[in-house]
Design a protein around this motif. Sequence first.
Motif, PDB file in Angstrom:
ATOM      1  N   ASN A  40       0.857  -1.175   0.000  1.00  0.00           N
ATOM      2  CA  ASN A  40       0.000   0.000   0.000  1.00  0.00           C
ATOM      3  C   ASN A  40       0.898   1.233   0.000  1.00  0.00           C
ATOM      4  N   LYS A  41       0.619   2.187  -0.880  1.00  0.00           N
ATOM      5  CA  LYS A  41       1.497   3.353  -1.034  1.00  0.00           C
ATOM      6  C   LYS A  41       1.649   4.131   0.269  1.00  0.00           C
ATOM      7  N   ASN A  42       0.560   4.403   0.971  1.00  0.00           N
ATOM      8  CA  ASN A  42       0.654   5.185   2.205  1.00  0.00           C
ATOM      9  C   ASN A  42       1.426   4.446   3.283  1.00  0.00           C
ATOM     10  N   GLU A  43       1.216   3.133   3.390  1.00  0.00           N
ATOM     11  CA  GLU A  43       1.957   2.335   4.371  1.00  0.00           C
ATOM     12  C   GLU A  43       3.455   2.350   4.036  1.00  0.00           C
ATOM     13  N   PHE A  44       3.779   2.186   2.757  1.00  0.00           N
ATOM     14  CA  PHE A  44       5.173   2.199   2.313  1.00  0.00           C
ATOM     15  C   PHE A  44       5.830   3.537   2.643  1.00  0.00           C
ATOM     16  N   LEU A  45       5.171   4.642   2.281  1.00  0.00           N
ATOM     17  CA  LEU A  45       5.739   5.967   2.541  1.00  0.00           C
ATOM     18  C   LEU A  45       5.903   6.217   4.033  1.00  0.00           C
ATOM     19  N   ASN A  46       4.930   5.798   4.821  1.00  0.00           N
ATOM     20  CA  ASN A  46       4.989   5.999   6.270  1.00  0.00           C
ATOM     21  C   ASN A  46       6.173   5.245   6.875  1.00  0.00           C
ATOM     22  N   ILE A  47       6.317   3.973   6.530  1.00  0.00           N
ATOM     23  CA  ILE A  47       7.398   3.156   7.091  1.00  0.00           C
ATOM     24  C   ILE A  47       8.769   3.636   6.617  1.00  0.00           C
ATOM     25  N   MET A  48       8.904   3.903   5.319  1.00  0.00           N
ATOM     26  CA  MET A  48      10.192   4.331   4.781  1.00  0.00           C
ATOM     27  C   MET A  48      10.612   5.690   5.349  1.00  0.00           C
ATOM     28  N   SER A  49       9.680   6.641   5.425  1.00  0.00           N
ATOM     29  CA  SER A  49      10.042   7.965   5.938  1.00  0.00           C
ATOM     30  C   SER A  49      10.349   7.916   7.432  1.00  0.00           C
ATOM     31  N   LYS A  50       9.635   7.081   8.173  1.00  0.00           N
ATOM     32  CA  LYS A  50       9.905   6.931   9.611  1.00  0.00           C
ATOM     33  C   LYS A  50      11.325   6.414   9.844  1.00  0.00           C
ATOM     34  N   ASN A  51      11.702   5.379   9.108  1.00  0.00           N
ATOM     35  CA  ASN A  51      13.029   4.789   9.293  1.00  0.00           C
ATOM     36  C   ASN A  51      14.137   5.647   8.704  1.00  0.00           C
ATOM     37  N   ALA A  52      13.851   6.373   7.642  1.00  0.00           N
ATOM     38  CA  ALA A  52      14.833   7.310   7.102  1.00  0.00           C
ATOM     39  C   ALA A  52      15.090   8.426   8.121  1.00  0.00           C
ATOM     40  N   LYS A  53      14.030   8.872   8.782  1.00  0.00           N
ATOM     41  CA  LYS A  53      14.178   9.908   9.816  1.00  0.00           C
ATOM     42  C   LYS A  53      15.082   9.397  10.942  1.00  0.00           C
ATOM     43  N   LEU A  54      14.869   8.166  11.383  1.00  0.00           N
ATOM     44  CA  LEU A  54      15.726   7.583  12.429  1.00  0.00           C
ATOM     45  C   LEU A  54      17.182   7.519  11.971  1.00  0.00           C
ATOM     46  N   PHE A  55      17.407   7.182  10.705  1.00  0.00           N
ATOM     47  CA  PHE A  55      18.759   7.127  10.158  1.00  0.00           C
ATOM     48  C   PHE A  55      19.430   8.500  10.241  1.00  0.00           C
ATOM     49  N   PHE A  56      18.735   9.553   9.790  1.00  0.00           N
ATOM     50  CA  PHE A  56      19.343  10.888   9.783  1.00  0.00           C
ATOM     51  C   PHE A  56      19.507  11.440  11.200  1.00  0.00           C
ATOM     52  N   GLU A  57      18.612  11.094  12.117  1.00  0.00           N
ATOM     53  CA  GLU A  57      18.798  11.504  13.510  1.00  0.00           C
ATOM     54  C   GLU A  57      20.050  10.849  14.100  1.00  0.00           C
ATOM     55  N   ARG A  58      20.260   9.607  13.785  1.00  0.00           N
ATOM     56  CA  ARG A  58      21.456   8.891  14.258  1.00  0.00           C
ATOM     57  C   ARG A  58      22.721   9.466  13.616  1.00  0.00           C
ATOM     58  N   LEU A  59      22.621   9.812  12.334  1.00  0.00           N
ATOM     59  CA  LEU A  59      23.758  10.400  11.628  1.00  0.00           C
ATOM     60  C   LEU A  59      24.185  11.718  12.285  1.00  0.00           C
ATOM     61  N   ILE A  60      23.227  12.506  12.745  1.00  0.00           N
ATOM     62  CA  ILE A  60      23.537  13.760  13.439  1.00  0.00           C
ATOM     63  C   ILE A  60      24.321  13.470  14.722  1.00  0.00           C
ATOM     64  N   LEU A  61      23.938  12.408  15.442  1.00  0.00           N
ATOM     65  CA  LEU A  61      24.655  12.058  16.675  1.00  0.00           C
ATOM     66  C   LEU A  61      26.094  11.627  16.376  1.00  0.00           C
ATOM     67  N   ILE A  62      26.269  10.930  15.264  1.00  0.00           N
ATOM     68  CA  ILE A  62      27.602  10.446  14.896  1.00  0.00           C
ATOM     69  C   ILE A  62      28.467  11.574  14.341  1.00  0.00           C
ATOM     70  N   GLU A  63      27.868  12.440  13.530  1.00  0.00           N
ATOM     71  CA  GLU A  63      28.608  13.523  12.876  1.00  0.00           C
ATOM     72  C   GLU A  63      27.810  14.825  12.976  1.00  0.00           C
ATOM     73  N   PRO A  64      27.945  15.528  14.121  1.00  0.00           N
ATOM     74  CA  PRO A  64      27.161  16.741  14.358  1.00  0.00           C
ATOM     75  C   PRO A  64      27.296  17.822  13.276  1.00  0.00           C
ATOM     76  N   SER A  65      28.408  17.855  12.558  1.00  0.00           N
ATOM     77  CA  SER A  65      28.577  18.876  11.524  1.00  0.00           C
ATOM     78  C   SER A  65      27.573  18.712  10.383  1.00  0.00           C
ATOM     79  N   LEU A  66      26.950  17.542  10.283  1.00  0.00           N
ATOM     80  CA  LEU A  66      25.946  17.300   9.245  1.00  0.00           C
ATOM     81  C   LEU A  66      24.542  17.731   9.661  1.00  0.00           C
ATOM     82  N   SER A  67      24.420  18.265  10.864  1.00  0.00           N
ATOM     83  CA  SER A  67      23.115  18.613  11.409  1.00  0.00           C
ATOM     84  C   SER A  67      22.277  19.529  10.507  1.00  0.00           C
ATOM     85  N   PRO A  68      22.833  20.603   9.936  1.00  0.00           N
ATOM     86  CA  PRO A  68      21.983  21.473   9.106  1.00  0.00           C
ATOM     87  C   PRO A  68      21.349  20.741   7.916  1.00  0.00           C
TER      88      PRO A  68
END
Length: 85
Positions: A40-68
């Motif tokens: 289902n398109k909405n389910e796919f977008l919801n799951i993918m965007s949720k996990n992509a957000k977690l990835f970028f939040e973790r990336l900020i913790l690892i490399e704060p200079s990438l925060s912006p």
Amino acid sequence: MFNGKCYKVYFPDQPIKIEFFLIKNDGVLISIDNNKVFYNKNEFLNIMSKNAKLFFERLILIEPSLSPSCSSIIKDLEGIRSVAD
């Protein structure tokens, strides 16, 4: 993918092709090395965007200079999730 065209990408560092097709207005067909699955398109977008957000939040913790740039992407991902809900 969402402009009516197929989106193709290769798995990082491997010759495995991943294709995304929009099926009508409510589904996404994902093909990986000729194995296909429908979501289902909405389910796919919801799951993918949720996990992509977690990835970028973790990336900020690892490399704060990438925060912006990561914060900008996170904001875009939250917009995608609100559309998918």
